[in-house]
Design an enzyme around this catalytic site. Structure first.
Site, short mmCIF file in Angstrom:
data_model
loop_
_atom_site.label_atom_id
_atom_site.label_comp_id
_atom_site.label_asym_id
_atom_site.label_seq_id
_atom_site.Cartn_x
_atom_site.Cartn_y
_atom_site.Cartn_z
N ASP A 483 0.85 -1.06 -0.04
CA ASP A 483 -0.08 0.04 -0.02
C ASP A 483 0.84 1.38 0.12
O ASP A 483 0.41 2.45 -0.48
CB ASP A 483 -0.88 -0.13 1.17
CG ASP A 483 -2.17 -0.60 1.08
OD1 ASP A 483 -2.69 -0.78 -0.10
OD2 ASP A 483 -2.83 -0.99 2.06
C1 GLC Z 1 -1.78 -3.58 5.34
C2 GLC Z 1 -3.03 -3.69 4.53
C3 GLC Z 1 -2.98 -4.60 3.17
C4 GLC Z 1 -1.52 -4.58 2.55
C5 GLC Z 1 -0.40 -4.34 3.77
C6 GLC Z 1 0.89 -3.84 3.10
O1 GLC Z 1 -1.78 -5.00 6.01
O2 GLC Z 1 -4.21 -4.24 5.19
O3 GLC Z 1 -3.86 -4.49 2.47
O4 GLC Z 1 -1.23 -5.05 1.50
O5 GLC Z 1 -0.53 -3.39 4.49
O6 GLC Z 1 0.92 -2.48 2.76
C1 GLC Z 2 -1.50 -0.15 5.20
C2 GLC Z 2 -0.21 0.05 5.55
C3 GLC Z 2 0.25 1.06 6.39
C4 GLC Z 2 -0.46 2.37 5.70
C5 GLC Z 2 -1.84 2.32 5.56
C6 GLC Z 2 -2.45 3.35 4.72
O1 GLC Z 2 -2.35 -0.46 6.04
O2 GLC Z 2 0.35 -0.95 6.12
O3 GLC Z 2 1.72 1.40 6.58
O4 GLC Z 2 -0.17 3.74 6.50
O5 GLC Z 2 -2.06 1.06 4.45
O6 GLC Z 2 -3.83 3.29 4.48
#
Ligand code: GLC
Ligand code: GLC
Length: 807
Positions: A483
């Site tokens: 993300d």
């Molecule tokens: C969080 C989000 C997931 C994403 C991950 C890595 O666990 O829920 O959707 O793949 O962060 O950014």
């Molecule tokens: C996912 C990631 C996190 C980020 C978030 C934003 O959960 O793990 O690091 O801040 O997305 O929505």
């Protein structure tokens, strides 16, 4: 250092001191009513939705931590204490908290009184049961006062913690007998209330928080408890609470118990009142009658335990390694179930008022529980797919109550569609239920657009092909699994969301990771197409996979490992040419899982690079070297200080991909080592470093660049649970559901010389005994007959099948 121990016979983790490095929690409830409970009985309860139907308050990020819970105070002659240690914090003679499957039992003893407090949510009920057992272990008669306490939330948890000009004037309660009714907003549009009651006559009650605590006191020093007597206060506005007091007389050796019920009750709209201003209590009374006696409570607990035994019985391992057994048999599947129930909504890190259900998260979560509750997996798939758009793209999240796509986040995460294929394939391989592919499923929840689910998969697959970039690799969009790798964002505004700001037209930035997903997942699509008689479509899909693999080897290979991406300018990300972020974990895992470079050595090379550059004693970091500075063109990944979260933290979700990849190249010993590094049971001895629960996975562990290397954050709700269960059950132990049978393919290295798995698969029971030489390649005998290959055919429901395996 440990703060407790595993009691595997009872399927409990037993915490032996209140002074754990963080609140260690458990989840109560399976369907409608849920409670979070810490080892000091902190936490809160809600009905279905942690934001919209919060029953009790909890204060996140508070000082001190873990503030708010259900508390029992024991008072005698001006002295008082709490068996959960918090909130009164008077030293206890003994303390123990047992977190079990769906229940928690906290026991404290002090000065000759032992108090056992049991908490659980019975199956099919919308209530938390609290059973308090008091025992006089001394040799003199005791006269105690037992005070209960919960603090009600005014239903909408977000509004409750922000809208004070309104909320200070709305609280309302009714008291009848030993029952306290929280009826705030019932006078207007709500047709539900909460009840907090005890199955014994009370000496008094309080429902006004300020009266009970005293304005300047914390939960540990309530005025009423100090005074030893309730005041019968009636909340009017401000902060309604529920507190009973009971007079308890105990002769030496005598024991007595009380049942408290905290319930959520709905009333038909036309029957809300029994008299003007008086709530209709009939449904609450029915609930209380079901838990009026200790016997009723004990029976309900037994039923709950049977439910969990039945569920977890469908995959049972017995090996020489206790830690492996307890992860596989108890804690990993338990966490998968809780994650399924909660998605990413309510933990001690997710406040329950934030995001909805993730499209990619939910599809991956499915892989961890589909063998436990296939019917609910089916329903979940249909819910998720119903939020997909007609062009195959998807809402990134949807709301659990409405089941609709979330407009605030929108779409544009280009990995999302492919996860749907993986989820559906996982479901069909487990159940054999191909009929789901014919289920009419709408786009964007518009019933007029419904098409068979299979068509959704076709669009998911085509979406990737319709969105290729300059090198023929999939466009990344706002982000892929990571993300925080935001290649079309360029955010300079503090506080702006990296995920929803895409201020450049992104037709350049490409993801090698999505290409790896394509290689791993699209063969499943081809298999399903073939099963539907679409030979042409299947052949095309397989050709597309071959082409994608070649593209990756041509333009996604950096020489020693797989590249991560091309950015907006067409520059490489995750390359030895970069200063920071030279190598990322995700493409090494998924490209190898997809079989890319397995034949000609690139796969092994990439995995060797992972070991050399990313591996640490606490797990595998996400990238290396960590980004030292903020990169406008990379987005959130570079916003975290080095070693945390996506910036070179150990993001546990993707570690099992390397475990699986290592089994693909046949290195079971390494695969097992990686798996053990982040598995909580193996980290129990270093709990003072790890800090979070030794029985469930956390989302991240601080990486080698971080000051606090080895420290975990965000336990419980994470895709880590599902992927580790897949890695250990399907790849290390190698028992993998396939379309035509159970695939037997162990690859766990020499440390586990033999093991047995009882696996229920499509209604038949398989007893699989493995003698493991430590390599890869299984010789399989089914009921004494040597099998060609390693796919055990599907037996009729009810059959018992003996499978002997030599690796
Ligand atoms: C969080 C989000 C997931 C994403 C991950 C890595 O666990 O829920 O959707 O793949 O962060 O950014
Ligand atoms: C996912 C990631 C996190 C980020 C978030 C934003 O959960 O793990 O690091 O801040 O997305 O929505």
């Amino acid at each position: 250092m440990r703060y407790g121990f595993f009691d595997d016979d009872h399927r409990e983790y037993v915490i032996t001191t209140p002074h754990t490095p963080y609140p260690w929690i458990n989840y109560l409830g399976n369907e409608q009513f849920f409670s979070l409970i810490s080892h000091q009985s902190g936490g809160y309860s809600f009905y279905r939705d942690a934001k919209m139907r919060r029953l009790t308050r909890y204060r996140y990020n508070n000082v001190p931590t873990d503030a708010g819970g259900r508390y029992f105070y024991i008072a005698e002659d001006g002295d008082f204490w709490t068996p959960s240690y918090l909130p009164v914090k008077r030293d206890l003679d003994t303390y123990e908290a047992r977190h079990g499957l769906g229940y928690t039992l906290i026991t404290g003893a002090r000065g000759g009184i032992t108090a056992e407090t049991l908490f659980f949510v019975p199956l099919g009920e919308t209530a938390e049961i609290q059973k308090v057992t008091l025992t006089n272990t001394g040799d003199r008669r005791r006269e105690l006062t037992l005070f209960s306490f919960v603090e009600f939330c005014l239903w909408n948890a977000q509004d409750d913690s922000t809208n004070f000009q309104h909320n200070y004037s709305t609280g309302e309660v009714e008291i009848e007998g030993s029952a306290i009714y929280h009826k705030t907003e019932y006078r207007e549009r709500r047709d539900h209330y909460a009840v907090y009651a005890v199955n014994a006559p009370i000496a008094g009650f309080d429902t006004d928080r300020e009266t009970f605590l005293g304005l300047y006191n914390g939960f540990g020093e309530p005025d009423v408890v100090a005074a030893g007597a309730s005041t019968n206060s009636v909340a009017s506005g401000w902060h309604p609470i529920g507190s009973h007091s009971l007079t308890v007389v105990l002769e030496p050796g005598e024991s007595t118990d009380y049942v408290f019920v905290l319930g959520y009750v709905e009333v038909p709209k036309d029957q809300k009142w029994s008299a003007p201003g008086v709530v209709n209590k009939a449904p609450a009374e029915e609930l209380l009658a079901r838990f009026a006696t200790t016997e009723q409570v004990d029976l309900a607990l037994e039923r709950l335990q049977e439910y969990w035994s039945g569920l977890l019985g469908s995959f049972a391992l017995s090996s020489p390694d206790d830690k492996l057994d307890r992860m596989v048999n108890i804690w990993n599947p338990y966490q998968c179930m809780v994650t399924f129930n909660m998605s990413r909504s309510a933990s001690y890190f997710e406040s329950g008022i934030g995001r909805g259900m993730g499209f990619r998260d939910s599809n991956q979560d499915l892989l961890g529980f589909v063998h436990l509750i296939p019917e609910r997996a089916r329903e979940r798939i249909v819910d998720i797919a119903s939020t997909q758009f007609a062009d195959g793209s998807a809402y990134h999240q949807y709301q659990p109550l409405t089941k609709r796509g979330n407009n605030e986040i929108g779409s544009g995460f280009n990995d999302d569609p492919l996860w749907l294929i993986l989820g559906v394939a996982g479901y069909i391989k487990e159940t054999g239920d191909y009929s789901i592919l014919d289920e009419p499923v709408p786009f964007d929840n518009d019933p007029a657009t419904a098409v068979p689910l299979f068509e959704h998969l076709t669009r998911s697959y085509r979406f990737t092909l319709d969105n290729l970039g300059p090198h023929g690799l999939p466009l990344i969009g706002r982000a892929d699994w990571n993300d925080c790798l935001n290649l079309n964002c360029f955010s300079e505004e503090p506080g702006e969301s990296f995920q929803t700001t895409s201020n450049r037209e992104g037709r350049t930035a490409e993801s090698v990771f999505i290409a790896g997903m394509f290689a791993f997942i699209v063969p499943e699509y081809a298999a399903l197409a073939e099963h539907r008689g679409l030979a042409e479509e299947a052949a095309q899909a397989r050709a597309a996979v071959e082409a994608m693999k070649q593209t990756v080897l041509r333009d996604g290979w950096d020489g020693d490992w797989f590249l991560r991406a091309y950015d907006f300018f067409g520059d490489k990300v995750g390359s030895s040419e970069n200063v920071d972020g030279q190598i990322f974990i995700e493409p090494q895992g998924f490209c190898v899982m997809g079989g890319i470079g397995v034949e000609n050595g690139e796969a092994v090379k990439a995995l060797d690079a992972v070991e050399e550059r990313l591996d640490t004693p606490h797990g595998i970091v996400l990238l290396n070297p960590a980004y030292a500075d903020y990169h406008l063109e990379l987005g959130e990944v570079s916003s975290y200080p080095p070693g945390y979260k996506e910036n070179a933290g150990i993001f546990c979700h993707n570690n099992p991909w390397i475990t699986i990849a290592e089994t693909v190249v046949g290195r079971g010993d390494r695969a097992f080592e990686y798996w053990k590094k982040i598995a909580p049971a193996y980290r129990e001895e270093i709990s003072e470093i790890h800090r979070l629960e030794p029985y469930v996975y956390a989302q991240t562990i601080a990486g080698k660049d971080a000051v606090r290397h080895g420290e975990a954050k965000n336990s419980w709700l994470t895709g880590t649970a599902a992927w580790n269960f897949v890695a250990v059950s399907q790849y290390l132990l190698g028992i993998r559901p396939g379309y035509d049978g159970l695939i037997i393919d162990p690859c766990i290295g020499p440390q586990i010389p033999e093991f047995t798995v009882l696996r229920t698969f499509r209604g038949a029971d398989y007893t699989i005994t493995v003698r493991n030489g430590g390599g890869k390649g299984a010789t399989v005998t089914v009921d004494g007959v040597r099998l060609e290959g390693n796919v055990v055919p599907i037996a009729p429901p009810g059959a018992s099948v003996r499978v002997d395996v030599v690796v």
